[in-house]
Design a protein around this motif. Structure first.
Motif, PDB file in Angstrom:
ATOM      1  N   GLY A 229      12.643 -14.962   6.755  1.00 52.54           N
ATOM      2  CA  GLY A 229      12.040 -14.818   8.251  1.00 52.54           C
ATOM      3  C   GLY A 229      11.809 -13.742   8.787  1.00 52.54           C
ATOM      4  N   SER A 230      12.304 -12.431   7.825  1.00 52.46           N
ATOM      5  CA  SER A 230      11.956 -10.906   8.410  1.00 52.46           C
ATOM      6  C   SER A 230      10.489 -10.705   8.235  1.00 52.46           C
ATOM      7  N   PRO A 231       9.978  -9.622   9.260  1.00 50.14           N
ATOM      8  CA  PRO A 231       8.844  -9.264   8.882  1.00 50.14           C
ATOM      9  C   PRO A 231       8.534  -8.632   7.681  1.00 50.14           C
TER      10      PRO A 231
ATOM     11  N   PRO B 195     -15.293  16.963   0.554  1.00 53.10           N
ATOM     12  CA  PRO B 195     -14.733  15.744  -0.055  1.00 53.10           C
ATOM     13  C   PRO B 195     -14.347  14.655   0.523  1.00 53.10           C
ATOM     14  N   THR B 196     -14.301  13.451   0.087  1.00 54.62           N
ATOM     15  CA  THR B 196     -13.676  12.269   0.792  1.00 54.62           C
ATOM     16  C   THR B 196     -13.022  11.425  -0.550  1.00 54.62           C
ATOM     17  N   TRP B 197     -12.333  10.205   0.008  1.00 57.44           N
ATOM     18  CA  TRP B 197     -11.690   9.215  -1.084  1.00 57.44           C
ATOM     19  C   TRP B 197     -12.453   8.038  -0.740  1.00 57.44           C
ATOM     20  N   ASN B 198     -13.104   7.067  -1.562  1.00 58.85           N
ATOM     21  CA  ASN B 198     -13.404   5.675  -1.333  1.00 58.85           C
ATOM     22  C   ASN B 198     -12.469   4.584  -1.536  1.00 58.85           C
ATOM     23  N   TYR B 199     -12.139   3.746  -0.955  1.00 56.61           N
ATOM     24  CA  TYR B 199     -11.266   2.688  -1.435  1.00 56.61           C
ATOM     25  C   TYR B 199     -11.613   1.449  -0.568  1.00 56.61           C
ATOM     26  N   SER B 200     -10.887   0.346  -1.015  1.00 54.96           N
ATOM     27  CA  SER B 200     -10.763  -0.842  -0.191  1.00 54.96           C
ATOM     28  C   SER B 200      -9.305  -1.501  -0.232  1.00 54.96           C
ATOM     29  N   VAL B 201      -8.844  -2.173   1.041  1.00 51.48           N
ATOM     30  CA  VAL B 201      -7.423  -2.388   1.085  1.00 51.48           C
ATOM     31  C   VAL B 201      -7.535  -3.547   2.106  1.00 51.48           C
ATOM     32  N   VAL B 202      -6.540  -4.490   2.162  1.00 50.93           N
ATOM     33  CA  VAL B 202      -6.185  -5.548   2.953  1.00 50.93           C
ATOM     34  C   VAL B 202      -4.931  -5.676   3.114  1.00 50.93           C
ATOM     35  N   HIS B 203      -4.445  -5.474   4.624  1.00 56.24           N
ATOM     36  CA  HIS B 203      -3.072  -5.485   4.908  1.00 56.24           C
ATOM     37  C   HIS B 203      -3.019  -6.892   5.506  1.00 56.24           C
ATOM     38  N   LEU B 204      -1.856  -7.541   4.719  1.00 51.60           N
ATOM     39  CA  LEU B 204      -1.608  -9.021   5.293  1.00 51.60           C
ATOM     40  C   LEU B 204      -0.081  -8.915   5.832  1.00 51.60           C
TER      41      LEU B 204
ATOM     42  N   MET C  37       6.267  -0.284  22.747  1.00 53.01           N
ATOM     43  CA  MET C  37       6.047   0.104  21.351  1.00 53.01           C
ATOM     44  C   MET C  37       5.061  -0.919  20.848  1.00 53.01           C
ATOM     45  N   THR C  38       3.741  -0.432  20.492  1.00 52.82           N
ATOM     46  CA  THR C  38       2.652  -1.162  19.928  1.00 52.82           C
ATOM     47  C   THR C  38       2.867  -1.515  18.484  1.00 52.82           C
ATOM     48  N   ASP C  39       2.283  -2.747  18.186  1.00 51.88           N
ATOM     49  CA  ASP C  39       2.546  -3.127  16.992  1.00 51.88           C
ATOM     50  C   ASP C  39       1.686  -2.559  15.860  1.00 51.88           C
ATOM     51  N   PRO C  40       2.336  -2.255  14.542  1.00 55.59           N
ATOM     52  CA  PRO C  40       1.437  -1.461  13.656  1.00 55.59           C
ATOM     53  C   PRO C  40      -0.012  -2.098  13.233  1.00 55.59           C
ATOM     54  N   GLU C  41      -0.597  -0.999  12.924  1.00 56.63           N
ATOM     55  CA  GLU C  41      -2.157  -1.711  12.245  1.00 56.63           C
ATOM     56  C   GLU C  41      -2.698  -0.831  11.504  1.00 56.63           C
ATOM     57  N   LEU C  42      -3.402  -1.160  10.618  1.00 60.60           N
ATOM     58  CA  LEU C  42      -4.451  -0.633   9.602  1.00 60.60           C
ATOM     59  C   LEU C  42      -5.267   0.229  10.384  1.00 60.60           C
ATOM     60  N   TYR C  43      -5.644   1.552  10.163  1.00 63.67           N
ATOM     61  CA  TYR C  43      -6.623   2.357  10.607  1.00 63.67           C
ATOM     62  C   TYR C  43      -8.081   1.997  10.151  1.00 63.67           C
ATOM     63  N   VAL C  44      -8.832   1.547  10.890  1.00 62.18           N
ATOM     64  CA  VAL C  44      -9.903   1.038  10.379  1.00 62.18           C
ATOM     65  C   VAL C  44     -11.320   1.443  11.278  1.00 62.18           C
TER      66      VAL C  44
END
Length: 204
Positions: free
Chosen positions: A71-73, A101-110, A1-8
């Motif tokens: 200590g959990s994720p 149409p589309t949607w514009n946005y900015s996001v940061v995942h930590l 299983m791969t680690d989850p990640e933000l689609y960029v």
């Protein structure tokens, strides 16, 4: 299983130097954790990103903090302004009509491990720093020390601190970068006509 990640997509990568200023400006996040029972919890909270720590506080009455396993994720999602983008704003609509149409946005995942701080001294220090962050630009900034100490102590009891030890940061700015200069100008004009400030919503 791969680690989850933000689609960029490659054209939506936020410049590395813009990530921390973005989080500092938004100054809030959705903290997402999973309890020992496997069920998720999410809470919107004020945050500060200091070094490799994202710190904030939750209401004591919110059962979320009691369900956090130290200590959990955990995942903190920081979101900026967002908007619907009408295809009618694109200059290319008049050329060939192949627009959608589309949607514009900015996001940061930590992402990282989370710890709860049910400690009055830790929480007081956090609230002092949070307040300083938001009051600093004011001509006459208010400080926690401006209020009577016993009053501050009383108002700190209903909150609990939380700390995310950041292990990864992913950032996305979807601001019509893949469109032509003419299309981006059209989006900016369309947003302005709708009463929206295009700053931070379309790449200038």
């Amino acid at each position: 299983m791969t680690d989850p990640e933000l689609y960029v997509p490659r054209f939506n990568v936020m410049d590395a130097g813009d990530v921390r200023p973005f989080v500092a400006a938004v100054a809030t996040a959705q903290l997402v954790t999973v309890g020992a029972d496997g069920l998720p919890d999410a809470t919107f909270l004020p945050v500060l990103w200091e070094g490799d720590r994202l710190v904030g506080h939750l209401a004591r009455a919110n059962t979320h903090w009691r369900r956090i396993v130290d200590g959990s994720p955990a995942l903190a999602v920081v979101t900026g302004s967002d908007t619907y983008v009408s295809p009618s704003w694109y200059a290319t609509k008049a050329e060939h009509g192949k627009v959608v149409p589309t949607w514009n946005y900015s996001v940061v995942h930590l992402r990282g491990s989370v710890v709860v701080h049910d400690d009055p001294a830790w929480v007081r220090d956090l609230v002092t720093r949070l307040t300083g962050h938001h009051e600093q630009p004011r001509d006459e900034p208010w400080a926690v020390s401006d209020a009577p100490d016993d009053y501050v102590t009383k108002n700190l009891r209903p909150i609990v601190g939380v700390e995310l030890v950041v292990s990864s940061v992913e950032a996305k700015a979807k601001l019509s970068q893949n469109r032509s200069d003419e299309d981006r100008v059209g989006v900016a004009r369309g947003l302005a006509a709708d009463g929206r400030d295009p700053s931070g919503l379309v790449e200038q």
